[in-house]
Scaffold this active site. Structure first.
Site, short mmCIF file in Angstrom:
data_model
loop_
_atom_site.label_atom_id
_atom_site.label_comp_id
_atom_site.label_asym_id
_atom_site.label_seq_id
_atom_site.Cartn_x
_atom_site.Cartn_y
_atom_site.Cartn_z
N VAL A 1 37.65 -11.02 -0.19
CA VAL A 1 36.86 -9.79 -0.20
C VAL A 1 35.52 -10.01 0.51
CG1 VAL A 1 35.87 -7.97 -1.63
CG2 VAL A 1 37.96 -9.12 -2.36
N CYS A 2 34.89 -11.14 0.22
CA CYS A 2 33.60 -11.45 0.87
C CYS A 2 33.78 -11.63 2.38
CB CYS A 2 33.01 -12.72 0.28
SG CYS A 2 32.71 -12.64 -1.49
N GLU A 3 34.85 -12.28 2.75
CA GLU A 3 35.14 -12.51 4.17
C GLU A 3 35.34 -11.18 4.89
OE1 GLU A 3 38.18 -15.17 6.93
OE2 GLU A 3 38.60 -14.86 4.81
#
Length: 217
Positions: A109-111
């Site tokens: 998700v962060c990526e």
């Protein structure tokens, strides 16, 4: 345990934790074309600050620090640049900024949130500043940016004790990492848009943040 080792340990624990929920690294990271996933997008926002919380798979995680709200000024806080030197994030005053806050770049998700900021801003990067803040060490952020071929985002690290998170009410107390958020700050350092995703596994509504930035003079 040194502060740096403790920070690395916390990030490793977070990556493991999120990985258990399917937030492992996207295969092929670093390829020319990033493979976007159909991730859930948060439409609501949690409140930042002490007394509030975000969830991970429904489990509440308490936030620490005084919360930031729309209409308030960006606060002075030191974060680390890629060369380990410190900079005051409020010193970026003078142009519009989108500040994307992620727990760890080593999760899906962060990526994807970071790639979206870099690649889906429809030309905003030509006139405003794009910033990503995480608790990853500057070394890890530099590696990520190089492998992901992201050159239009400034990466700033909160690995030195979570001061950014504490200052803005975005520090998840236990484990020690940042909540997921996106804020738009105007040229005078006033926060004009803020979304804190209520669930860590959800993407922020980056398109709404882009629209808020585009509407600013």
């Amino acid at each position: 345990m040194t502060l740096q080792r403790a920070s690395i340990y916390a990030v490793a624990c977070l990556a493991t934790l999120l990985g258990l929920a399917g937030c492992d690294k996207v295969p092929g990271m670093g390829s020319k074309d990033f493979s976007y996933k159909d991730l859930p997008i948060a439409k609501a926002s949690a409140a930042a600050g002490e007394g509030n919380s975000v969830t991970f798979k429904g489990t509440p995680l308490a936030l620490a620090g005084p919360g930031i709200k729309v209409g308030e000024p960006l606060r002075d806080v030191q974060v680390a640049k890629g060369d380990l030197s410190l900079t005051n994030i409020a010193d970026t005053k003078g142009n519009v900024r989108i500040i994307s806050v992620v727990p760890s770049l080593d999760t899906t998700v962060c990526e994807q949130q970071t790639h979206y900021l870099s690649e889906k801003n429809a030309g905003l990067d030509k006139t405003i500043s794009l910033i990503t803040v995480s608790v990853d060490t500057p070394f890890a952020q530099n590696r990520f940016a190089k492998e992901a071929k992201i050159g239009n985002v400034t990466f700033l690290s909160d690995f030195r004790g979570g001061d950014f998170g504490k200052t803005y009410g975005l520090l998840v107390k236990d484990p020690h990492f940042l909540a997921r958020a996106v804020m738009v700050v105007d040229k005078d350092n006033v926060v004009r848009y803020l979304q804190v995703t209520p669930e860590l596994g959800q993407m922020p509504d980056m398109d709404s943040a882009f629209a808020a930035a585009r509407a600013l003079p």
